[in-house]
Design a protein around this motif. Sequence first.
Motif, mmCIF file in Angstrom:
data_model
loop_
_atom_site.group_PDB
_atom_site.id
_atom_site.type_symbol
_atom_site.label_atom_id
_atom_site.label_comp_id
_atom_site.label_asym_id
_atom_site.label_seq_id
_atom_site.Cartn_x
_atom_site.Cartn_y
_atom_site.Cartn_z
ATOM 1 N N LYS A 102 -16.815 -17.919 -21.520
ATOM 2 C CA LYS A 102 -17.475 -18.067 -20.211
ATOM 3 C C LYS A 102 -18.632 -17.079 -20.076
ATOM 4 O O LYS A 102 -19.717 -17.422 -19.606
ATOM 5 C CB LYS A 102 -16.463 -17.838 -19.076
ATOM 6 C CG LYS A 102 -15.550 -19.014 -18.806
ATOM 7 C CD LYS A 102 -14.527 -18.665 -17.724
ATOM 8 C CE LYS A 102 -13.506 -19.789 -17.553
ATOM 9 N NZ LYS A 102 -12.446 -19.411 -16.571
ATOM 10 N N ILE A 103 -18.378 -15.834 -20.505
ATOM 11 C CA ILE A 103 -19.437 -14.823 -20.430
ATOM 12 C C ILE A 103 -20.597 -15.195 -21.346
ATOM 13 O O ILE A 103 -21.775 -15.108 -20.959
ATOM 14 C CB ILE A 103 -18.873 -13.431 -20.801
ATOM 15 C CG1 ILE A 103 -17.921 -12.943 -19.705
ATOM 16 C CG2 ILE A 103 -20.013 -12.423 -21.003
ATOM 17 C CD1 ILE A 103 -17.224 -11.639 -20.030
ATOM 18 N N ASP A 133 -21.636 -17.988 -22.150
ATOM 19 C CA ASP A 133 -22.375 -19.141 -21.619
ATOM 20 C C ASP A 133 -23.568 -18.716 -20.768
ATOM 21 O O ASP A 133 -24.573 -19.421 -20.701
ATOM 22 C CB ASP A 133 -21.454 -20.030 -20.762
ATOM 23 C CG ASP A 133 -20.644 -20.994 -21.615
ATOM 24 O OD1 ASP A 133 -21.033 -21.207 -22.784
ATOM 25 O OD2 ASP A 133 -19.628 -21.521 -21.124
ATOM 26 N N PHE A 134 -23.449 -17.532 -20.115
ATOM 27 C CA PHE A 134 -24.535 -17.110 -19.220
ATOM 28 C C PHE A 134 -25.146 -15.758 -19.611
ATOM 29 O O PHE A 134 -26.204 -15.395 -19.108
ATOM 30 C CB PHE A 134 -24.040 -17.028 -17.766
ATOM 31 C CG PHE A 134 -23.094 -15.901 -17.479
ATOM 32 C CD1 PHE A 134 -23.578 -14.631 -17.156
ATOM 33 C CD2 PHE A 134 -21.718 -16.092 -17.525
ATOM 34 C CE1 PHE A 134 -22.713 -13.582 -16.886
ATOM 35 C CE2 PHE A 134 -20.844 -15.042 -17.255
ATOM 36 C CZ PHE A 134 -21.338 -13.788 -16.935
ATOM 37 N N TYR A 135 -24.494 -15.051 -20.522
ATOM 38 C CA TYR A 135 -24.952 -13.700 -20.857
ATOM 39 C C TYR A 135 -25.289 -13.619 -22.344
ATOM 40 O O TYR A 135 -24.521 -14.068 -23.190
ATOM 41 C CB TYR A 135 -23.862 -12.679 -20.508
ATOM 42 C CG TYR A 135 -24.181 -11.267 -20.923
ATOM 43 C CD1 TYR A 135 -25.092 -10.503 -20.206
ATOM 44 C CD2 TYR A 135 -23.564 -10.692 -22.041
ATOM 45 C CE1 TYR A 135 -25.375 -9.190 -20.586
ATOM 46 C CE2 TYR A 135 -23.845 -9.391 -22.420
ATOM 47 C CZ TYR A 135 -24.755 -8.647 -21.689
ATOM 48 O OH TYR A 135 -25.041 -7.355 -22.076
ATOM 49 N N GLU A 136 -26.449 -13.010 -22.638
ATOM 50 C CA GLU A 136 -26.890 -12.902 -24.036
ATOM 51 C C GLU A 136 -26.624 -11.502 -24.562
ATOM 52 O O GLU A 136 -27.372 -10.570 -24.287
ATOM 53 C CB GLU A 136 -28.385 -13.219 -24.132
ATOM 54 C CG GLU A 136 -28.879 -13.425 -25.558
ATOM 55 C CD GLU A 136 -28.215 -14.604 -26.271
ATOM 56 O OE1 GLU A 136 -27.941 -14.462 -27.480
ATOM 57 O OE2 GLU A 136 -27.969 -15.635 -25.623
ATOM 58 N N LYS A 172 -21.972 -10.697 -30.871
ATOM 59 C CA LYS A 172 -21.501 -12.086 -30.784
ATOM 60 C C LYS A 172 -20.802 -12.485 -32.086
ATOM 61 O O LYS A 172 -19.759 -13.151 -32.072
ATOM 62 C CB LYS A 172 -22.685 -13.024 -30.511
ATOM 63 C CG LYS A 172 -22.281 -14.444 -30.146
ATOM 64 C CD LYS A 172 -23.509 -15.330 -29.914
ATOM 65 C CE LYS A 172 -24.211 -14.991 -28.643
ATOM 66 N NZ LYS A 172 -25.284 -15.961 -28.330
ATOM 67 N N VAL A 188 -21.024 -6.350 -17.762
ATOM 68 C CA VAL A 188 -20.708 -7.572 -18.510
ATOM 69 C C VAL A 188 -20.538 -7.246 -19.997
ATOM 70 O O VAL A 188 -19.599 -7.720 -20.647
ATOM 71 C CB VAL A 188 -21.804 -8.643 -18.323
ATOM 72 C CG1 VAL A 188 -21.499 -9.883 -19.167
ATOM 73 C CG2 VAL A 188 -21.932 -9.025 -16.851
#
Length: 403
Positions: free
Chosen positions: A290-291, A293-296, A302, A258
């Motif tokens: 989208k990534i 939203d669920f992956y930190e 970022k 990811v």
Amino acid sequence: MFLTPEEKIVFLRKKYNITQKELSSSNLTRQFIGMIEIGKRGLTYKTAKIVAENFNTLLKSKNSATIITPEFLLESKTEQALKKLKTVIESRQVNDNLEIEICFAELDNLNKKKLSILLGILYFELEQISASKKYLEIALTLHKPLENLEILLYLGRIFYYENNFFNFVDLISPDLTKLLKNNTEISTKILYNYAYSLYKIKDIEASNKILNTLLKRKNESEINFKINNLIAVISYSEFNKANKAIKSYKNMLENSTVEEKLVIYGNYLEIFLINRVKIDFKEVKNNILKILDFYETSTDHKFKLYILIAKCYLALNNHKMAYYFYILGLELPDNNLISFDTKYEVTIDILKNISLDEIQMNEITEMFLKFFNLNKNYKMALTFIKNLKSEDRKLDILSKLEE
């Protein structure tokens, strides 16, 4: 902070209001205690045991629960400092940098050699980059060249965050031949950092040569993705071969993690800024969001992605969305791996390229002043002020800078 065995006896006597005479006994005279305290007699284990027993008898009579041991009395300043530093390193927490400096200063060179690396790595993990660099550079002076490759690995990462690529190239170049012969995972990582530094200082040919040499190594390095990625970056950024890079990325996406997908999508945005025709910006942007939203991912990664999205919107002349993503980046939690200069540059980029309303202008000004109060870079401040259109606002900010 630390006491010698002799100083401990004086300290304990004064703390519990005990005289030399009271501490003395049939097998320990007052005169001998006095000579120990001024350093004319050494404290042996036998004597320390008698002193400890006498202290404990007196403390018990004073209803104190404190127990003195001969081991405590005999522990040297170096041993105390070493114990303290080992506790800090094991806990992975630093509450007082000055205390660490004092402890480190008490060590002999052998222990400094061992602990300087451990402290450098600890501070790096805590994102205290300047402290990490200080201890790793001490370690570098205490070790022979290539004696401990971890020093070079972490210094490479620090120079990366400092954008100090020339220094890393200068550090590695004298031992390059030996590193190339060292077919280990850690040497591969160091050489990748070296190749990246060469790329950043525009020695593209040398960088490519190192990268291709690394790919020929028999071991499956965990940083093979980074090596292939940098080769692709050089293809589109230096040789104008976007198609070649895109083809490489499509192959890499199939087996990527990811985090690696985010790296590839970020590079797609960079390609878009060079050549819009070859990349579907909307699709890439949506994949990134989208990534996220669920992956930190890390805060600095970022930040980079948000700023790239903002620049792409700016290239499409969509100032509203560009501003939105610039602000998303600037409002991320403080991260020591995002330099203040980078944050300053983003605020200046916004001023130069986006038509701001009064509310947005106030927001950017407040952000700029926040960064300035944390890191007083007057050169950047003057650049920011020069890009303001309102003379009243210029004077207002100048007055605040002088406060």
